[in-house]
Design a protein around this motif. Structure first.
Motif, PDB file in Angstrom:
ATOM      1  N   LYS A 120      -0.647  -5.507  -2.729  1.00 44.04           N
ATOM      2  CA  LYS A 120      -1.891  -5.168  -3.407  1.00 44.04           C
ATOM      3  C   LYS A 120      -1.652  -5.061  -4.914  1.00 44.04           C
ATOM      4  CE  LYS A 120      -4.308  -4.656   0.410  1.00 44.04           C
ATOM      5  NZ  LYS A 120      -5.000  -3.382   0.696  1.00 44.04           N
ATOM      6  N   ARG A 155     -16.358  -2.866  -5.370  1.00 46.15           N
ATOM      7  CA  ARG A 155     -15.643  -1.690  -4.859  1.00 46.15           C
ATOM      8  C   ARG A 155     -14.148  -1.937  -4.909  1.00 46.15           C
ATOM      9  NH1 ARG A 155     -19.840  -2.541  -1.420  1.00 46.15           N
ATOM     10  NH2 ARG A 155     -18.505  -3.730  -0.008  1.00 46.15           N
ATOM     11  N   THR A 156     -13.400  -0.854  -4.898  1.00 41.81           N
ATOM     12  CA  THR A 156     -11.949  -0.930  -4.812  1.00 41.81           C
ATOM     13  C   THR A 156     -11.534  -0.896  -3.343  1.00 41.81           C
ATOM     14  OG1 THR A 156     -11.506   1.445  -4.770  1.00 41.81           O
ATOM     15  CG2 THR A 156     -11.862   0.431  -6.930  1.00 41.81           C
ATOM     16  N   ASP A 157     -10.268  -1.162  -3.084  1.00 37.72           N
ATOM     17  CA  ASP A 157      -9.701  -0.969  -1.742  1.00 37.72           C
ATOM     18  C   ASP A 157      -9.042   0.397  -1.619  1.00 37.72           C
ATOM     19  OD1 ASP A 157     -10.332  -3.553  -0.579  1.00 37.72           O
ATOM     20  OD2 ASP A 157      -8.895  -4.379  -2.005  1.00 37.72           O
ATOM     21  N   GLY A 158      -9.057   1.169  -2.689  1.00 37.37           N
ATOM     22  CA  GLY A 158      -8.491   2.508  -2.674  1.00 37.37           C
ATOM     23  C   GLY A 158      -8.473   3.078  -4.079  1.00 37.37           C
ATOM     24  N   GLU A 175       0.840  -1.188   0.000  1.00 40.00           N
ATOM     25  CA  GLU A 175       0.000   0.000   0.000  1.00 40.00           C
ATOM     26  C   GLU A 175       0.881   1.246   0.000  1.00 40.00           C
ATOM     27  OE1 GLU A 175      -3.028   0.017   3.032  1.00 40.00           O
ATOM     28  OE2 GLU A 175      -3.127  -2.162   3.013  1.00 40.00           O
ATOM     29  N   GLU A 194      -6.690   0.345  -6.262  1.00 39.80           N
ATOM     30  CA  GLU A 194      -6.027  -0.654  -5.414  1.00 39.80           C
ATOM     31  C   GLU A 194      -6.978  -1.811  -5.137  1.00 39.80           C
ATOM     32  OE1 GLU A 194      -5.055  -1.007  -0.709  1.00 39.80           O
ATOM     33  OE2 GLU A 194      -4.363   0.837  -1.690  1.00 39.80           O
ATOM     34  N   TYR A 195      -6.452  -3.046  -5.261  1.00 40.57           N
ATOM     35  CA  TYR A 195      -7.246  -4.238  -5.003  1.00 40.57           C
ATOM     36  C   TYR A 195      -6.437  -5.251  -4.195  1.00 40.57           C
ATOM     37  CZ  TYR A 195     -10.413  -2.603  -8.699  1.00 40.57           C
ATOM     38  OH  TYR A 195     -11.276  -1.859  -9.463  1.00 40.57           O
ATOM     39  N   ASP A 196      -7.095  -5.867  -3.225  1.00 38.82           N
ATOM     40  CA  ASP A 196      -6.550  -7.018  -2.512  1.00 38.82           C
ATOM     41  C   ASP A 196      -7.075  -8.256  -3.230  1.00 38.82           C
ATOM     42  OD1 ASP A 196      -5.841  -9.071  -0.807  1.00 38.82           O
ATOM     43  OD2 ASP A 196      -6.404  -8.003   1.020  1.00 38.82           O
ATOM     44  N   PRO A 228     -15.151  -7.576  -8.158  1.00 39.52           N
ATOM     45  CA  PRO A 228     -15.439  -6.777  -6.965  1.00 39.52           C
ATOM     46  C   PRO A 228     -16.246  -5.531  -7.325  1.00 39.52           C
ATOM     47  CG  PRO A 228     -13.166  -6.466  -7.634  1.00 39.52           C
ATOM     48  CD  PRO A 228     -13.714  -7.559  -8.496  1.00 39.52           C
TER      49      PRO A 228
END
Length: 396
Positions: A206, A254-257, A197, A229-231, A252
């Motif tokens: 990520k 949504r994104t993680d960021g 990250e 950003e994706y996990d 997904p």
């Protein structure tokens, strides 16, 4: 003649011979501001990596990305409509073909040993991360849909920005730069890379996915590079084989960021994205922009040691805030805009090996037996941190 780590066409950059040695310390002239302590590699890399590797010539569009598995001795090449697997001597092991979309930048996920790449179908308004089970690639001519070597994960966030009706006329203008549509100028996706990250040194790796951005000099809301950003640790639940006749939408929601780097408008955004553990830079290689008022550099480095800060996303029709990334305080500087950058190629592919060495791709059109093809190759470079070009080619 082919052999272990075959090398060819030795080069000298600016008349300086560069030994192909494992770098254990920052090179001379690598100022402290641009050279954080190198993170240790998982395993020491061989000091005798080949300085040049050929990826072959193929009846496709140009080489678009490259990732190297130095531990197992393979190179993976994106040629936009196919994935090519070679060894470090340039011998072709296999290919994955039959892609009708645009396969862009690729990166090896060290956690699961698979190769991930951006894959676009703009006419279908579908954008994916293609996941290649590279252990299964063992012959030329494998089919992306039917041979069980590729799955895909759909990215809803990209579709939302790509199809955004920004002028509110109720009409999406499609795959064209000459429109106010496409939020942030989004033309899809290109650059991909695994790394920590932003602002962290380690932890979960990520997947960062960079937008393509249309070149459009008449609007002011397309001057950022956008990175999602994706996990991916739970992505197997989304993965599906891809039928290009009926693209799926499994992925997904949504994104993680979502992050923004202010560089000025570029031509099709980040072509190649790469996390570099040696400098803790996030490398962004682009096609030069043409918008007046910006320096239009070809290469940018985001300071991965800096946490994103919340701030204004400049140029938007309505004031908007987002998570802003910091360009490294090094290289060329444009005082008028505050944009920092470099001049270097890398938009056909760049892979950071983690010890201050890098494989950088080059490509060109060739004709073989009357057939027009695209040739790809990589050369070995080392980081110098010098301005305006921060790399020097490694010599035999």
């Amino acid at each position: 003649m082919r052999g272990k780590y075959r090398t060819a066409r030795a080069a000298v950059v600016a008349g300086i011979a560069v030994p192909a040695l494992l770098l254990t310390a920052a090179p001379a002239g690598f100022a402290a501001a641009t050279a954080p302590a190198a993170a240790p590699a998982a395993k020491p890399l061989p000091s005798d990596l080949p300085t040049h590797i050929e990826g072959g010539a193929w009846p496709t569009s140009h080489v678009q990305g490259v990732t190297v598995d130095t531990e197992r001795g393979f190179v993976y090449w994106s040629f936009t409509q196919m994935l090519v697997k070679t060894d470090l001597d340039g011998n072709v092991i296999g290919t994955v073909e039959g892609l009708t979309g645009h396969l862009g930048d690729i990166d090896l996920n060290n956690r699961d040993g698979r190769v991930y790449g951006s894959l676009e179908y703009k006419a279908e308004e579908a954008f994916y991360i293609a996941v290649f089970d590279v252990d299964k690639i063992d012959r030329v001519g494998m089919n992306a849909e039917t041979d069980g070597v590729m799955t895909a994960v759909h990215l809803d966030e990209v579709v939302e920005d790509f199809t955004a009706d920004m002028n509110g006329d109720g009409v999406f203008d499609g795959d064209t730069a000459n429109t106010p549509d496409h939020r942030y100028g989004c033309s899809g996706i290109d650059g991909v890379s695994f790394g920590p990250e932003f602002g962290k040194r380690g932890g979960v790796q990520k997947l960062m996915v960079a937008y393509g951005v249309y070149s459009n000099t008449t609007r002011a809301d397309n001057d950022h590079q956008v990175i999602l950003e994706y996990d991916v640790r739970d992505w197997r639940r989304y993965e599906r084989p891809l039928s290009q006749a009926e693209p799926h939408r499994s992925g997904p929601k949504r994104t993680d960021g979502k992050y923004f780097a202010y560089t000025g408008n570029t031509t099709y955004g980040v072509q190649n994205l790469q996390y570099d553990p040696y400098t803790r830079n996030w490398i962004m290689a682009v096609y030069d922009g043409v918008k007046e008022g910006f320096p239009n550099y070809s290469f940018f480095t985001v300071d991965g040691s800096k946490k994103p800060v919340r701030g204004e996303i400049k140029g938007q029709a309505k004031p908007e805030e987002g998570k802003l990334l910091t360009l490294r305080d090094a290289g060329l500087n444009d005082p008028a805009t505050g944009v920092r950058g470099w001049e270097f190629h890398g938009n056909y592919g760049i892979d950071a090996l983690g010890d201050g060495r890098y494989y950088v791709a080059e490509g060109r059109a060739v004709t073989e037996d009357g057939v027009r093809k695209q040739e790809g190759e990589v050369y070995l470079y080392r980081w110098t941190g010098e301005t305006p070009t921060p790399f020097a080619r490694v010599e035999d």
